[in-house]
Design an enzyme around this catalytic site. Structure first.
Site, PDB file in Angstrom:
ATOM      1  N   LEU A  54      -1.587  -1.229  -4.041  1.00 38.17           N
ATOM      2  CA  LEU A  54      -2.722  -0.373  -3.691  1.00 38.17           C
ATOM      3  C   LEU A  54      -2.260   1.083  -3.661  1.00 38.17           C
ATOM      4  CD1 LEU A  54      -4.145  -2.501  -0.730  1.00 38.17           C
ATOM      5  CD2 LEU A  54      -4.707  -2.695  -3.157  1.00 38.17           C
TER       6      LEU A  54
ATOM      7  N   TYR B 260       0.845  -1.195   0.000  1.00 40.68           N
ATOM      8  CA  TYR B 260       0.000   0.000   0.000  1.00 40.68           C
ATOM      9  C   TYR B 260       0.878   1.241   0.000  1.00 40.68           C
ATOM     10  CZ  TYR B 260      -3.677   3.256   1.662  1.00 40.68           C
ATOM     11  OH  TYR B 260      -4.557   4.303   1.807  1.00 40.68           O
ATOM     12  N   CYS B 261       0.625   2.155  -0.944  1.00 45.33           N
ATOM     13  CA  CYS B 261       1.330   3.428  -1.008  1.00 45.33           C
ATOM     14  C   CYS B 261       2.836   3.179  -1.121  1.00 45.33           C
ATOM     15  CB  CYS B 261       0.961   4.273   0.211  1.00 45.33           C
ATOM     16  SG  CYS B 261       1.617   5.954   0.205  1.00 45.33           S
ATOM     17  N   LEU B 262       3.633   3.803  -0.276  1.00 44.43           N
ATOM     18  CA  LEU B 262       5.081   3.599  -0.313  1.00 44.43           C
ATOM     19  C   LEU B 262       5.446   2.140  -0.049  1.00 44.43           C
ATOM     20  CD1 LEU B 262       7.971   4.573  -0.443  1.00 44.43           C
ATOM     21  CD2 LEU B 262       7.730   5.530   1.851  1.00 44.43           C
TER      22      LEU B 262
ATOM     23  N   GLY C 158       3.902  -0.327  -1.336  1.00 44.99           N
ATOM     24  CA  GLY C 158       3.831  -0.954  -2.645  1.00 44.99           C
ATOM     25  C   GLY C 158       5.063  -0.665  -3.475  1.00 44.99           C
TER      26      GLY C 158
END
Length: 578
Positions: free
Chosen positions: A341, A313-315, A317
């Protein structure tokens, strides 16, 4: 190396090629100047913005055609009701019927005319660098949002009506709210903090589980099964360390972790440590190797012989794709599939966050971080507030301080206030490598003195973008289609960076679009994709869960999680650290 008796890694790795941050050294005089400036500018570099406005203003003076267009627009707006003004309005607070009556219609008309004029003035001025254009436009937009008639008692019809109706009680309550917020923000009143409705481990982040591994960067949580059988391949969730992990484990009804467990998955979650001053020299490679790398090893030890469904998720990912490329290069492929994500891999068009990132501004940021060894959580929160000032700042200003109405507490707002810090070295490396140089997408990100290439990733991907994302614009997330030639299922959901991801089944007004590009399929540009892919009603969680299940080889008996004497139960200790 893992100490199998205590399940704790001795933290010894450092990246010799990064510039260290040693807060014990005598203060660099250049840092001192930048730190002094930052105290007056809120961390915004005045040199960078001076250059941007100078570039824009000089070229505007040389653009006679643009000046004529601005003059024509001024005359048009002054002489008639310009219906095109509606295109300049992006403040939903001005859309109510009360804004169509005198004198509020005049306030609204004049404000929208001013917005339209400045949008024309700050865009498409010939000769201005794109980065400077974006900086000027963003700055002017912040100023204009502050000037909206919705923000002031005497020009907001809703505030005036409530003031008259309550004989000013709303303003009294607003002052009380303001004083209360100041006390909590700057004086940390303990009694106010005890009034929090949501508490981690009590009514949020309560999915049962156990910390099964811990080192100086993270705790690894394994969640207890909720079904008799589970997919053979475990799920490892990698959140960003710019946020507490429990954004993905909020209340019982909207916990993504609980949902996965209930659908028959063995789920592991990384809970990152909130850095302290002694962590100032922790770098991005440390997060890759001693963080995610060791977490992968721990999952493999607990679920031997199985590949992993990686979810970032975010960083988190971004880090997950780094790890997948690095391990593929080393002929070690622990993953059977990857889910990203709201995570970027190509930062060439990374949205408004890029406005805060150039050499000049990074120099000031590094000076600010050198003082304490980390980026203060207030700085990170302030940046995100600027990105969505209309919603996060001005709407709250009106609601709580002019109307005197407190926002109803909810789990997402509680999480949003639970900010984290960034180690100085890691944050500088991340901004330079990803945002400034775009090293990951260009094949220049170095691990062990050798570049990694995302093209080496040879597993299918499920990629989620959110339509109103101010942190990772979906068009930027979509660029992974140009970097990896494997089956990529791209899903676009409504909502923003956080609310779009927390999209549980039953959540009203949720829609999404989804399509898969096969390994040998043709690339479709973002706008063409948006136009061609049909819209579907409902949460995207079920279709993603079906995709996760399709990546599994078989069902096996559920894996129980036993308590470990030396380690805490979920949610662990790191998530509670302030």
């Amino acid at each position: 190396m893992i100490n199998h008796e205590s399940n704790v890694i001795e933290y010894t790795y450092t990246d010799q090629h990064a510039v260290p941050y040693d807060v014990s050294e005598p203060l660099n005089p250049d840092y001192a100047i930048n730190q002094l400036l930052a105290q007056f500018t809120g961390g915004i570099d005045p040199v960078a913005y001076s250059l941007a406005f100078t570039d824009w203003f000089i070229h505007l003076l040389l653009s006679l055609g643009k000046q004529q267009a601005l003059l024509d627009l001024s005359l048009t707006n002054a002489s008639t009701l310009n219906k095109n003004l509606e295109k300049a309005a992006d403040d939903n607070r001005l859309s109510g019927p009360e804004w169509q009556t005198w004198p509020y219609a005049v306030y609204r008309q004049n404000y929208l005319a001013m917005r339209q004029w400045w949008q024309l003035a700050t865009r498409d001025v010939q000769g201005v660098e794109k980065h400077h254009t974006d900086m000027v436009n963003f700055s002017v937009r912040q100023w204009l949002e502050a000037l909206s008639p919705a923000n002031y008692m005497t020009t907001n019809p809703q505030v005036i009506h409530k003031t008259l109706e309550s004989a000013g009680a709303n303003l009294v309550k607003g002052v009380d709210n303001f004083i209360e917020d100041i006390q909590q923000q700057y004086f940390r009143e303990p009694e106010l903090q005890r009034q929090e409705t949501y508490r981690v481990g009590e009514n949020i982040a309560v999915t049962p589980g156990q910390v099964v591994f811990k080192n100086n960067l993270l705790e690894l949580i394994q969640y207890s099964p909720d079904t008799e059988e589970v997919c053979a391949e475990p799920v490892l969730v990698v959140p960003a360390w710019i946020m507490k992990y429990y954004i993905l484990d909020l209340s019982e009804h909207n916990s993504l972790i609980r949902y996965l467990v209930q659908q028959g998955h063995t789920v592991f979650m990384i809970s990152w440590k909130n850095p302290q001053q002694e962590d100032h020299n922790v770098g991005l490679i440390d997060y890759l190797k001693k963080g995610l790398g060791e977490a992968i090893e721990a999952v493999q030890q607990r679920v031997p012989g199985e590949q992993i469904n990686g979810v970032g998720y975010c960083l988190g990912g971004t880090l997950l794709t780094m790890a997948a490329a690095w391990l593929a290069r080393e002929k070690r492929n622990p993953f059977c599939a990857l889910t990203l994500l709201a995570a970027q891999t190509d930062f060439s068009d990374a949205g408004d966050l890029r406005l805060f990132i150039d050499e000049s501004q990074l120099s000031m940021l590094e000076a600010v971080m050198a003082k304490n060894g980390f980026l203060p959580k207030e700085s990170m929160a302030g940046t995100f507030t600027l990105l969505r000032a209309n919603y996060l700042l001005w709407s709250r200003w009106v609601k709580e301080y002019l109307l005197g109405e407190r926002q109803h507490p909810n789990d997402l707002l509680t999480w949003n206030k639970d900010a984290t810090r960034m180690p100085a070295r890691m944050h500088a490396e991340y901004l330079r490598q990803c945002y400034l140089h775009n090293s990951l997408a260009s094949g220049q990100f170095m691990v062990d003195d050798r570049p990694i290439a995302l093209a080496d990733i040879q597993v299918p991907l499920f990629v989620v973008g959110t339509a109103k994302d101010h942190v990772a614009p979906w068009q930027s997330v979509y660029k992974i289609n140009l970097l990896i030639d494997k089956d990529i299922t791209f899903l676009l959901t409504n909502g923003g960076h956080n609310a779009g991801i927390i999209s549980e089944p039953g959540h009203a007004h949720r829609v999404y679009q989804m399509a898969t590009r096969k390994e040998d399929g043709a690339y479709l540009p973002p706008q063409a994709w948006l136009d061609e892919v049909p819209l579907q009603e409902g949460s995207w969680w079920p279709v993603w869960q079906q995709w996760l299940t399709s990546q599994s080889s078989r069902k096996v008996s559920a894996r129980p999680v036993e308590a470990i004497k030396t380690l805490p139960a979920a949610p662990g200790d790191y998530v509670l650290a302030q």
